[in-house]
Design an enzyme around this catalytic site. Structure first.
Site, short mmCIF file in Angstrom:
data_model
loop_
_atom_site.label_atom_id
_atom_site.label_comp_id
_atom_site.label_asym_id
_atom_site.label_seq_id
_atom_site.Cartn_x
_atom_site.Cartn_y
_atom_site.Cartn_z
N CYS A 1 0.79 -1.19 -0.06
CA CYS A 1 0.07 0.00 -0.06
C CYS A 1 1.05 1.28 0.14
O CYS A 1 1.66 1.37 0.79
CB CYS A 1 -0.76 -0.09 1.32
SG CYS A 1 -1.80 1.59 1.28
N CYS B 1 -8.55 -4.66 -10.38
CA CYS B 1 -8.06 -3.55 -11.14
C CYS B 1 -7.57 -2.56 -10.17
O CYS B 1 -8.24 -1.66 -9.78
CB CYS B 1 -8.98 -3.26 -12.14
SG CYS B 1 -8.66 -2.01 -13.32
FE FE Z 1 -2.75 1.39 3.50
#
Ligand code: FE
Length: 131
Positions: A48, A120
């Site tokens: 992330c 996606c």
């Molecule tokens: Fe995060």
């Protein structure tokens, strides 16, 4: 790596690039075929961009032809959560990081086996680390 990451918009703006801030914090979408990972083939883990949580392995990445990085399955421990996205006259399943709230992209039921799913994902939401 389960504790929530909460930051103000000003703090996110400081940490992220303008493109990352737009996609992750303002629910934006990068233009197809423009991100840094849609045609990226190294082995490793995509984390992330907001909090560093491992989200996807290169082992589950495939070429969907969409112009966005596409995966058929998240990492087993990935803190990925879903919401229903009714914007633009469509009903789609939005996916985001449940740890820091970063918007990632959408998941569609037209991916390859074994899951039949297509995650996606915006390149701007990801931070690749090789193995
Ligand atoms: Fe995060």
């Amino acid at each position: 790596m389960n504790e929530k990451v909460e930051k103000s918009d000003a703090e996110w703006q400081e940490q992220l690039s303008p493109e990352q801030f737009y996609v992750c914090r303002q629910h934006g979408t990068e233009r197809a075929f423009t991100g840094k990972y849609w045609d990226h083939h190294e082995k490793g883990v995509y984390r992330c961009a907001g909090c560093g949580a491992p989200l996807f392995s290169s082992a589950t990445k495939y070429d969907s032809g969409s112009g966005w990085p596409s995966f058929y399955q998240p990492e087993p421990t990935a803190p990925i959560a879903e919401t229903v996205d009714r914007s633009y006259g469509m009903v789609r399943t939005e996916v985001h990081c449940d740890r820091c709230g970063a918007h990632l992209g959408h998941v569609f039921p037209d991916g390859p086996q074994p899951t039949g799913l297509r995650y996606c994902i915006n390149s701007a939401s990801l931070d690749f680390k090789d193995q």
